[in-house]
Write a protein that holds these residues in place. Structure first.
Motif, PDB file in Angstrom:
ATOM      1  N   UNK A 224     -11.658  29.012  18.737  1.00 38.64           N
ATOM      2  CA  UNK A 224     -12.194  27.673  18.506  1.00 38.64           C
ATOM      3  C   UNK A 224     -11.175  26.625  18.929  1.00 38.64           C
ATOM      4  N   UNK A 225     -11.680  25.447  19.290  1.00 33.40           N
ATOM      5  CA  UNK A 225     -10.805  24.377  19.759  1.00 33.40           C
ATOM      6  C   UNK A 225     -10.527  23.386  18.634  1.00 33.40           C
ATOM      7  N   UNK A 226      -9.324  22.891  18.593  1.00 33.76           N
ATOM      8  CA  UNK A 226      -8.949  21.871  17.632  1.00 33.76           C
ATOM      9  C   UNK A 226      -8.497  20.646  18.396  1.00 33.76           C
ATOM     10  N   UNK A 227      -8.863  19.486  17.893  1.00 32.34           N
ATOM     11  CA  UNK A 227      -8.513  18.247  18.565  1.00 32.34           C
ATOM     12  C   UNK A 227      -9.482  17.961  19.697  1.00 32.34           C
ATOM     13  N   UNK A 228      -9.528  16.727  20.152  1.00 31.11           N
ATOM     14  CA  UNK A 228     -10.446  16.358  21.233  1.00 31.11           C
ATOM     15  C   UNK A 228     -10.050  17.033  22.545  1.00 31.11           C
ATOM     16  N   UNK A 229     -11.023  17.523  23.299  1.00 26.84           N
ATOM     17  CA  UNK A 229     -10.710  18.247  24.541  1.00 26.84           C
ATOM     18  C   UNK A 229     -10.327  17.305  25.676  1.00 26.84           C
ATOM     19  N   UNK A 230      -9.555  17.809  26.605  1.00 29.83           N
ATOM     20  CA  UNK A 230      -9.214  17.008  27.785  1.00 29.83           C
ATOM     21  C   UNK A 230     -10.431  16.798  28.664  1.00 29.83           C
ATOM     22  N   UNK A 231     -11.309  17.795  28.708  1.00 32.33           N
ATOM     23  CA  UNK A 231     -12.519  17.707  29.531  1.00 32.33           C
ATOM     24  C   UNK A 231     -13.732  18.034  28.657  1.00 32.33           C
ATOM     25  N   UNK A 232     -14.374  17.005  28.106  1.00 26.93           N
ATOM     26  CA  UNK A 232     -15.512  17.241  27.213  1.00 26.93           C
ATOM     27  C   UNK A 232     -16.770  17.629  27.967  1.00 26.93           C
ATOM     28  N   UNK A 233     -17.758  18.108  27.217  1.00 24.26           N
ATOM     29  CA  UNK A 233     -19.047  18.480  27.788  1.00 24.26           C
ATOM     30  C   UNK A 233     -19.622  17.298  28.581  1.00 24.26           C
ATOM     31  N   UNK A 234     -20.156  17.593  29.742  1.00 25.08           N
ATOM     32  CA  UNK A 234     -20.768  16.562  30.569  1.00 25.08           C
ATOM     33  C   UNK A 234     -19.837  15.959  31.597  1.00 25.08           C
ATOM     34  N   UNK A 235     -18.548  16.323  31.555  1.00 28.53           N
ATOM     35  CA  UNK A 235     -17.612  15.810  32.559  1.00 28.53           C
ATOM     36  C   UNK A 235     -17.873  16.473  33.902  1.00 28.53           C
ATOM     37  N   UNK A 236     -17.702  15.708  34.953  1.00 27.06           N
ATOM     38  CA  UNK A 236     -17.674  16.288  36.298  1.00 27.06           C
ATOM     39  C   UNK A 236     -16.294  15.963  36.850  1.00 27.06           C
ATOM     40  N   UNK A 237     -15.537  16.985  37.187  1.00 24.85           N
ATOM     41  CA  UNK A 237     -14.137  16.819  37.580  1.00 24.85           C
ATOM     42  C   UNK A 237     -13.872  17.574  38.871  1.00 24.85           C
ATOM     43  N   UNK A 238     -12.744  17.238  39.478  1.00 26.17           N
ATOM     44  CA  UNK A 238     -12.403  17.797  40.783  1.00 26.17           C
ATOM     45  C   UNK A 238     -11.483  19.008  40.659  1.00 26.17           C
ATOM     46  N   UNK A 239     -11.811  20.047  41.402  1.00 27.61           N
ATOM     47  CA  UNK A 239     -10.940  21.217  41.479  1.00 27.61           C
ATOM     48  C   UNK A 239      -9.769  20.916  42.409  1.00 27.61           C
ATOM     49  N   UNK A 240      -8.688  21.660  42.279  1.00 26.35           N
ATOM     50  CA  UNK A 240      -7.510  21.490  43.117  1.00 26.35           C
ATOM     51  C   UNK A 240      -6.698  22.776  43.080  1.00 26.35           C
ATOM     52  N   UNK A 241      -5.664  22.831  43.917  1.00 22.02           N
ATOM     53  CA  UNK A 241      -4.731  23.942  43.861  1.00 22.02           C
ATOM     54  C   UNK A 241      -3.646  23.617  42.844  1.00 22.02           C
ATOM     55  N   UNK A 242      -2.629  24.437  42.757  1.00 20.62           N
ATOM     56  CA  UNK A 242      -1.523  24.174  41.842  1.00 20.62           C
ATOM     57  C   UNK A 242      -0.614  23.069  42.366  1.00 20.62           C
ATOM     58  N   UNK A 243      -0.781  22.684  43.617  1.00 16.34           N
ATOM     59  CA  UNK A 243       0.042  21.643  44.205  1.00 16.34           C
ATOM     60  C   UNK A 243      -0.560  20.266  43.940  1.00 16.34           C
ATOM     61  N   UNK A 244       0.278  19.231  43.784  1.00 14.00           N
ATOM     62  CA  UNK A 244      -0.258  17.882  43.617  1.00 14.00           C
ATOM     63  C   UNK A 244      -0.907  17.382  44.904  1.00 14.00           C
ATOM     64  N   UNK A 245      -1.777  16.392  44.759  1.00 12.95           N
ATOM     65  CA  UNK A 245      -2.476  15.783  45.903  1.00 12.95           C
ATOM     66  C   UNK A 245      -3.191  16.834  46.739  1.00 12.95           C
ATOM     67  N   UNK A 246      -3.898  17.743  46.062  1.00 14.10           N
ATOM     68  CA  UNK A 246      -4.607  18.810  46.766  1.00 14.10           C
ATOM     69  C   UNK A 246      -6.106  18.801  46.451  1.00 14.10           C
ATOM     70  N   UNK A 247      -6.603  17.641  46.035  1.00 11.72           N
ATOM     71  CA  UNK A 247      -8.040  17.508  45.775  1.00 11.72           C
ATOM     72  C   UNK A 247      -8.799  17.523  47.092  1.00 11.72           C
ATOM     73  N   UNK A 248      -9.957  18.178  47.102  1.00  8.33           N
ATOM     74  CA  UNK A 248     -10.766  18.245  48.318  1.00  8.33           C
ATOM     75  C   UNK A 248     -12.219  17.932  48.020  1.00  8.33           C
ATOM     76  N   UNK A 249     -13.096  18.921  48.209  1.00  8.76           N
ATOM     77  CA  UNK A 249     -14.531  18.696  47.989  1.00  8.76           C
ATOM     78  C   UNK A 249     -15.086  19.479  46.811  1.00  8.76           C
ATOM     79  N   UNK A 250     -14.325  20.432  46.298  1.00  2.73           N
ATOM     80  CA  UNK A 250     -14.852  21.259  45.213  1.00  2.73           C
ATOM     81  C   UNK A 250     -14.737  20.534  43.873  1.00  2.73           C
ATOM     82  N   UNK A 251     -15.743  20.704  43.046  1.00  2.00           N
ATOM     83  CA  UNK A 251     -15.792  20.050  41.749  1.00  2.00           C
ATOM     84  C   UNK A 251     -16.345  21.022  40.721  1.00  2.00           C
ATOM     85  N   UNK A 252     -16.169  20.676  39.442  1.00  2.00           N
ATOM     86  CA  UNK A 252     -16.734  21.529  38.400  1.00  2.00           C
ATOM     87  C   UNK A 252     -17.414  20.668  37.340  1.00  2.00           C
ATOM     88  N   UNK A 253     -18.484  21.216  36.817  1.00  2.00           N
ATOM     89  CA  UNK A 253     -19.240  20.566  35.753  1.00  2.00           C
ATOM     90  C   UNK A 253     -18.909  21.278  34.449  1.00  2.00           C
TER      91      UNK A 253
END
Length: 290
Positions: A204-233
């Motif tokens: 179970x999770x405690x505290x407010x989540x970094x990415x709550x239900x309904x967020x659409x966010x961008x996937x990336x690699x482990x490197x900074x400034x590596x955002x592209x076209x992939x996203x996650x819901x």
């Protein structure tokens, strides 16, 4: 008498030869110092000239979209060329060009996914994600995502459905699904400031989540400034590290994502991580002013 003079001459000659040798050695050392000093001066002169040249001519090498050059109401965005991962067995980047160098940082967009299960919409605030929104507007105008499908889902503490690989098409899944993207990358934006979420031993999770239900966010690699076209819901509160751009919030169609989530995964990448058993295809993805 002659022997005494001979010894005196020999001693004088020895002293003279010693003095000459010492003077020659001193002269040699002076020449070495002069060479070293001269070389150092030359290096300094060359370095100074190089710095001057870089300063004088460097503007030609700087990106044309630096922050100082952005018109009012816009921000400068840096689009970094993507080398691609096909050499490591990944998909080749899909080259459709790059977005404009400057992006509006006011207003909102409506992101609409016409999916195989029905419409999914999200609101995107361009004041928070100007460059990401610009990338989506540009790629959507090129029909970049049309015909692709959501290729990955996780079902344990991280509850997300990942989409956005333009090469993830056709029936079934392939090993390269999830490795595709555009021919450019860019920096992350609008990272969550709420980092208090944690997961208890029972899951179970405690505290407010970094990415709550309904967020659409961008996937990336482990490197900074590596955002592209992939996203996650995000279909369940998810305590991911605050490293992924929060693009927007789903306003319609979360029930469709929940339907995919209830169908489960094939565990291709391990327990609770793999391809969704209920396929969600992207017929088209559009961005329009809200």
């Amino acid at each position: 008498m002659s022997s005494i003079k001979d010894r005196q001459r020999a001693a004088a000659r020895a002293r003279l030869e010693k003095e000459m040798a010492e003077r020659a050695e001193a002269a040699r050392k002076r020449r070495q110092r002069q060479v070293v000093i001269g070389s150092a001066i030359a290096v300094l002169v060359i370095a100074g000239a190089t710095v001057w040249l870089v300063t004088a001519l460097g503007d030609d090498d700087k990106p044309k979209n630096e922050a100082g050059s952005a018109p009012a109401g816009t921000v400068a965005c840096t689009w970094t060329p993507e080398a691609g991962g096909e050499a490591q067995g990944g998909a080749k980047p899909v080259d459709v060009g790059t977005p404009p160098p400057n992006a509006p940082n006011t207003g909102k967009d409506t992101l609409t996914i016409d999916s195989s299960l029905g419409p999914i919409t999200a609101t995107v605030d361009k004041s928070k994600t100007p460059c990401t929104a610009a990338a989506f507007e540009f790629l959507a105008s090129k029909k970049f995502w049309d015909g692709s499908k959501c290729h990955r889902m996780t079902t344990q503490s991280i509850k997300v459905l990942q989409c956005g690989d333009p090469t993830a098409k056709g029936k079934g899944y392939r090993q390269t699904d999830g490795t595709g993207g555009p021919s450019f990358r860019y920096a992350e934006e609008n990272l969550p400031t709420n980092t208090g979420a944690s997961t208890a031993p029972d899951g179970t999770q405690t505290g407010p989540p970094t990415y709550p239900v309904g967020s659409i966010a961008m996937a990336k690699t482990q490197q900074p400034a590596s955002t592209g076209s992939q996203f996650f819901i995000v279909y369940g509160d998810t305590p991911l590290p605050p490293e992924y751009t929060l693009l927007g919030t789903i306003t319609k169609g979360m029930d469709l994502v929940q339907k995919v989530a209830k169908g489960g995964v094939d565990d291709a990448n391990g327990p609770g991580d793999g391809h969704p058993k209920v396929e969600l295809g992207i017929k088209s993805l559009t961005m329009a002013a809200a």
